[in-house]
Design a protein around this motif. Structure first.
Motif, PDB file in Angstrom:
ATOM      1  N   GLU A  83       0.072  14.846   3.935  1.00 57.03           N
ATOM      2  CA  GLU A  83      -0.984  15.302   4.959  1.00 57.03           C
ATOM      3  C   GLU A  83      -1.990  13.905   5.111  1.00 57.03           C
ATOM      4  OE1 GLU A  83      -4.493  18.185   6.389  1.00 57.03           O
ATOM      5  OE2 GLU A  83      -2.913  18.984   4.842  1.00 57.03           O
ATOM      6  N   LEU A  84      -2.174  13.321   3.761  1.00 56.85           N
ATOM      7  CA  LEU A  84      -2.950  12.242   3.655  1.00 56.85           C
ATOM      8  C   LEU A  84      -2.391  11.155   2.861  1.00 56.85           C
ATOM      9  CD1 LEU A  84      -6.428  13.965   2.265  1.00 56.85           C
ATOM     10  CD2 LEU A  84      -5.755  13.295   4.929  1.00 56.85           C
ATOM     11  N   LEU A  85      -2.462   9.775   3.170  1.00 58.42           N
ATOM     12  CA  LEU A  85      -2.111   8.631   2.662  1.00 58.42           C
ATOM     13  C   LEU A  85      -3.412   7.991   1.924  1.00 58.42           C
ATOM     14  CD1 LEU A  85       0.076   7.168   5.568  1.00 58.42           C
ATOM     15  CD2 LEU A  85       1.076   8.104   3.288  1.00 58.42           C
ATOM     16  N   PRO A  86      -3.400   8.096   0.879  1.00 57.86           N
ATOM     17  CA  PRO A  86      -4.550   7.819   0.182  1.00 57.86           C
ATOM     18  C   PRO A  86      -4.656   6.294  -0.499  1.00 57.86           C
ATOM     19  CG  PRO A  86      -3.218   9.035  -1.594  1.00 57.86           C
ATOM     20  CD  PRO A  86      -2.430   8.734  -0.367  1.00 57.86           C
ATOM     21  N   TYR A  87      -4.420   5.406   0.424  1.00 61.58           N
ATOM     22  CA  TYR A  87      -4.343   4.126   0.011  1.00 61.58           C
ATOM     23  C   TYR A  87      -5.420   3.167   0.947  1.00 61.58           C
ATOM     24  CZ  TYR A  87       0.223   5.522  -1.574  1.00 61.58           C
ATOM     25  OH  TYR A  87       1.098   6.362  -2.625  1.00 61.58           O
ATOM     26  N   ALA A  88      -6.190   2.199   0.180  1.00 58.59           N
ATOM     27  CA  ALA A  88      -7.030   1.379   1.091  1.00 58.59           C
ATOM     28  C   ALA A  88      -6.596   0.668   2.112  1.00 58.59           C
ATOM     29  CB  ALA A  88      -7.560   0.429  -0.035  1.00 58.59           C
ATOM     30  N   ARG A 105      -5.026  -6.913  -5.696  1.00 62.64           N
ATOM     31  CA  ARG A 105      -4.067  -7.467  -6.888  1.00 62.64           C
ATOM     32  C   ARG A 105      -4.660  -8.759  -7.460  1.00 62.64           C
ATOM     33  NH1 ARG A 105       1.624  -6.105  -3.821  1.00 62.64           N
ATOM     34  NH2 ARG A 105       1.955  -4.173  -4.899  1.00 62.64           N
ATOM     35  N   THR A 106      -5.401  -9.811  -6.476  1.00 63.08           N
ATOM     36  CA  THR A 106      -6.105 -10.841  -6.993  1.00 63.08           C
ATOM     37  C   THR A 106      -7.117 -10.556  -7.756  1.00 63.08           C
ATOM     38  OG1 THR A 106      -5.339 -12.041  -4.995  1.00 63.08           O
ATOM     39  CG2 THR A 106      -7.147 -13.011  -6.166  1.00 63.08           C
ATOM     40  N   PRO A 122       1.564   1.645  -4.646  1.00 61.79           N
ATOM     41  CA  PRO A 122       0.737   0.468  -4.716  1.00 61.79           C
ATOM     42  C   PRO A 122      -0.499   0.799  -5.575  1.00 61.79           C
ATOM     43  CG  PRO A 122       1.753   1.138  -2.624  1.00 61.79           C
ATOM     44  CD  PRO A 122       2.050   2.302  -3.420  1.00 61.79           C
ATOM     45  N   GLU A 123      -1.122  -0.403  -5.831  1.00 61.74           N
ATOM     46  CA  GLU A 123      -2.306  -0.274  -6.890  1.00 61.74           C
ATOM     47  C   GLU A 123      -3.555  -0.147  -6.057  1.00 61.74           C
ATOM     48  OE1 GLU A 123       0.004  -3.871  -8.407  1.00 61.74           O
ATOM     49  OE2 GLU A 123      -0.395  -2.633  -6.379  1.00 61.74           O
ATOM     50  N   ASP A 124      -3.749  -0.064  -4.516  1.00 64.10           N
ATOM     51  CA  ASP A 124      -4.582   0.556  -3.594  1.00 64.10           C
ATOM     52  C   ASP A 124      -4.979   2.138  -3.501  1.00 64.10           C
ATOM     53  OD1 ASP A 124      -2.758   0.238  -1.928  1.00 64.10           O
ATOM     54  OD2 ASP A 124      -3.955  -0.648  -0.471  1.00 64.10           O
ATOM     55  N   ASN A 125      -4.068   2.630  -4.176  1.00 63.48           N
ATOM     56  CA  ASN A 125      -4.116   4.017  -4.265  1.00 63.48           C
ATOM     57  C   ASN A 125      -5.387   4.469  -4.964  1.00 63.48           C
ATOM     58  OD1 ASN A 125      -3.910   6.858  -5.902  1.00 63.48           O
ATOM     59  ND2 ASN A 125      -2.009   6.689  -4.766  1.00 63.48           N
TER      60      ASN A 125
END
Length: 201
Positions: A83-88, A105-106, A122-125
């Protein structure tokens, strides 16, 4: 002795880190009975965050791991997607793996942070970002990060979207226990935003 054990961190900062880490843990996968029991044991004061924590405790008291796992999967996994995509990247651009992820990442690289080999998202989770903030405060990656650098990271990677995500989590149709997590997260992010706003640039 572990270097991390020798680091002196103010008690209020350790509490902040603990809450970031708790949110990260709850959002990284469905909680087991032990973690649910820890939620039951939480108690809050009369502030908005305290009330949200007390509400989480009450909901956790009647929560069972199997049911919470189904809730987590409906929210974040689903058939194809949850239901949600928890990524920036998704919250800020409408797409996954966009510029916010590259920027993160930088910033991770300059701070000595690397993705765990057993993590494939992905790290922006949101879970990862909560864990990063908790780790920076107590010096899990290198030395503890000063308040201005915490503010920079928070304002760049968390403030623009995390409040919206936690509000969405509060109102998601599959949210029960996670609606309470959403309330805790939203209140905490607002406190952090205001505290950072009041610190010198």
């Amino acid at each position: 002795m572990n270097v991390a054990q020798e680091i002196k961190v103010a008690s209020e900062d350790r509490l902040r880190a603990d809450l970031y880490n708790f949110l990260g843990l709850m959002l990284s996968g469905p909680p087991d009975q032990l973690l649910i029991n820890q939620c039951v044991g939480l108690a809050g004061d009369e502030g908005e965050l305290g009330k949200a924590i007390s509400s989480l405790s009450r909901v956790a008291r009647v929560s069972k791991p199997k049911k919470v796992e189904s809730e987590f999967n409906a929210l974040f996994v689903g058939l194809g997607r949850g239901e949600l995509l928890p990524y920036a990247s998704y919250y800020l651009t409408g797409f996954l793996n966009e510029k916010p992820l590259a920027t993160l990442r930088t910033d991770m690289s300059t701070r000595g942070m690397v993705r765990s080999p057993n993590v494939y998202e992905p790290e922006d989770n949101i879970a990862s970002l909560m864990e990063m903030m908790g780790g920076m405060i107590v010096g899990r990656f290198v030395a503890p990060v000063d308040l201005n650098d915490q503010k920079l990271f928070f304002n760049r990677h968390i403030a623009p979207w995390a409040g919206h995500f936690f509000s969405d989590l509060e109102g998601a149709k599959n949210s029960i226990l996670y609606a309470s997590i959403g309330s805790v997260g939203r209140a905490f992010i607002e406190i952090e935003r205001e505290a950072f706003r009041m610190t010198a640039a």
